[in-house]
Design an enzyme around this catalytic site. Structure first.
Site, mmCIF file in Angstrom:
data_model
loop_
_atom_site.group_PDB
_atom_site.id
_atom_site.type_symbol
_atom_site.label_atom_id
_atom_site.label_comp_id
_atom_site.label_asym_id
_atom_site.label_seq_id
_atom_site.Cartn_x
_atom_site.Cartn_y
_atom_site.Cartn_z
ATOM 1 N N TYR A 249 -7.598 14.892 -4.243
ATOM 2 C CA TYR A 249 -8.734 14.067 -4.640
ATOM 3 C C TYR A 249 -9.960 14.307 -3.754
ATOM 4 C CZ TYR A 249 -5.906 10.845 -7.573
ATOM 5 O OH TYR A 249 -5.119 10.272 -8.542
ATOM 6 N N GLY A 250 -9.731 14.836 -2.554
ATOM 7 C CA GLY A 250 -10.753 14.818 -1.509
ATOM 8 C C GLY A 250 -12.092 15.412 -1.864
ATOM 9 N N CYS B 133 -3.670 5.877 -0.762
ATOM 10 C CA CYS B 133 -4.558 7.035 -0.694
ATOM 11 C C CYS B 133 -5.910 6.557 -0.205
ATOM 12 C CB CYS B 133 -4.684 7.675 -2.073
ATOM 13 S SG CYS B 133 -5.882 9.032 -2.175
ATOM 14 N N ASN B 134 -6.372 7.089 0.913
ATOM 15 C CA ASN B 134 -7.668 6.671 1.454
ATOM 16 C C ASN B 134 -8.817 7.053 0.545
ATOM 17 O OD1 ASN B 134 -7.366 5.680 4.525
ATOM 18 N ND2 ASN B 134 -5.816 7.215 4.089
ATOM 19 N N THR B 135 -8.736 8.236 -0.074
ATOM 20 C CA THR B 135 -9.820 8.674 -0.951
ATOM 21 C C THR B 135 -9.915 7.789 -2.183
ATOM 22 O OG1 THR B 135 -9.508 10.947 -0.185
ATOM 23 C CG2 THR B 135 -10.781 10.639 -2.193
ATOM 24 N N GLU C 171 1.065 19.534 0.336
ATOM 25 C CA GLU C 171 1.592 19.609 -1.029
ATOM 26 C C GLU C 171 2.393 20.893 -1.247
ATOM 27 O OE1 GLU C 171 1.164 17.487 -3.953
ATOM 28 O OE2 GLU C 171 0.699 16.003 -2.405
ATOM 29 N N CYS D 292 -5.881 10.064 6.100
ATOM 30 C CA CYS D 292 -5.323 10.530 4.838
ATOM 31 C C CYS D 292 -3.815 10.356 4.924
ATOM 32 C CB CYS D 292 -5.681 11.990 4.581
ATOM 33 S SG CYS D 292 -4.865 12.713 3.133
ATOM 34 N N THR D 293 -3.199 9.827 3.877
ATOM 35 C CA THR D 293 -1.759 9.539 3.946
ATOM 36 C C THR D 293 -0.907 10.801 3.971
ATOM 37 O OG1 THR D 293 -1.697 9.230 1.524
ATOM 38 C CG2 THR D 293 -1.975 7.258 2.902
ATOM 39 N N HIS D 294 -1.473 11.956 3.638
ATOM 40 C CA HIS D 294 -0.727 13.210 3.787
ATOM 41 C C HIS D 294 -0.565 13.599 5.261
ATOM 42 C CE1 HIS D 294 -1.670 13.727 -0.494
ATOM 43 N NE2 HIS D 294 -0.812 14.729 -0.525
#
Length: 282
Positions: free
Chosen positions: A43-44, A74-76, A152, A184-186
């Site tokens: 999404y970034g 998700c922060n975005t 991912e 970012c949660t990733h």
């Protein structure tokens, strides 16, 4: 709305599993629904309108499957859509907030670095957060294009990921940052590598546990906490290819998952006639 209904959680991809794990740890009796929008990740760098549209569609999907609360893991997506979702849907909605406040409270050098996507760092939510808690310290914003894609792809410690992180950390460490906030949660999946590159004097913070506590608080206030006489279950969907993603999701979740394709006839519907997750065809 009843306490037996599940909690809906979504992210642009697999990063939200870091939040889901904290929710599972704190709330072992809750049923959880998770959507990884990997078919539209990352999404970034997408337009805000596109992120908003995906967030609306996934929230509708989760509510249609009985979610009693929504967690934007998700922060975005939080920056793009949280305010809109709160105005549209009368359910508890918990969103992300980078752990800037605890970083500001703990810094010794007076310099805090924030690693996040471009959209998160440019969002109104992040500006408001800095105005509220960031005074008196230097908060450095570091966009990290490419890191979500590395997670991912399952590359948590390879040379390409290491090179990207070294590039993004160098200016923060050179300015004296002793707190690194993962916006970012990733990125929590990269914490061991970040810690290795940053060194033992630098702390790495994320907000997954704080989000889980907020979910617990909101459900408690609404009288929607699940009864303690059951063990919670999870259902997983992806907008990507389940066959391609199953192995990595199982690896990150550290347990085998049954992964369904979002938006197909094979996707399950969660119902709770007796407080347990039951699958029905859509």
């Amino acid at each position: 709305m009843t306490a037996h209904q599940p909690i809906g959680v979504f992210d642009s991809g697999l990063g939200g599993l870091t939040v889901l794990r904290e929710i599972r740890r704190l709330l072992p009796h809750e049923n959880l629904l998770y959507v990884a929008d990997s078919g539209h990740a990352p999404y970034g760098d997408k337009p805000m309108a596109a992120i908003e549209a995906r967030s609306l569609a996934i929230t509708e999907f989760l509510l249609d499957h009985g979610a009693k609360a929504i967690v934007i893991a998700c922060n975005t997506a939080t920056g793009a859509a949280a305010r809109l979702l709160r105005t549209r849907y009368p359910v508890p909605l918990v969103a992300m907030e980078p752990a800037v406040k605890p970083a500001v409270e703990r810094t010794r050098s007076g310099v805090v670095g924030v690693l996040a996507t471009r959209q998160t760092l440019a969002s109104h939510n992040f500006s408001v957060l800095l105005d509220r808690v960031g005074r008196g310290v230097e908060v450095l914003r570091q966009p990290c294009p490419g890191l979500v894609e590395r997670v991912e792809a399952g590359d948590l410690d390879g040379e390409r990921t290491r090179a990207l992180l070294a590039q993004y950390l160098e200016p923060l460490l050179a300015r004296g940052a002793d707190m690194l906030v993962l916006g970012c949660t990733h990125y929590p999946y990269l914490t061991p590598l970040i810690q290795e590159l940053a060194g033992p004097t630098v702390q790495v913070l994320d907000s997954g546990a704080a989000v889980a506590r907020q979910v617990q608080r909101r459900l408690g206030e609404a009288g929607l906490l699940a009864p303690a006489d059951r063990v919670g279950e999870e259902l997983f969907w992806t907008s990507g290819n389940p066959a391609d993603m199953h192995g990595l999701m199982t690896r990150l979740w550290e347990s085998d998952v049954v992964l369904h394709r979002l938006g197909t006839e094979s996707a399950p519907r969660a119902t709770r006639p007796a407080g347990d997750l039951v699958l029905e065809s859509v």
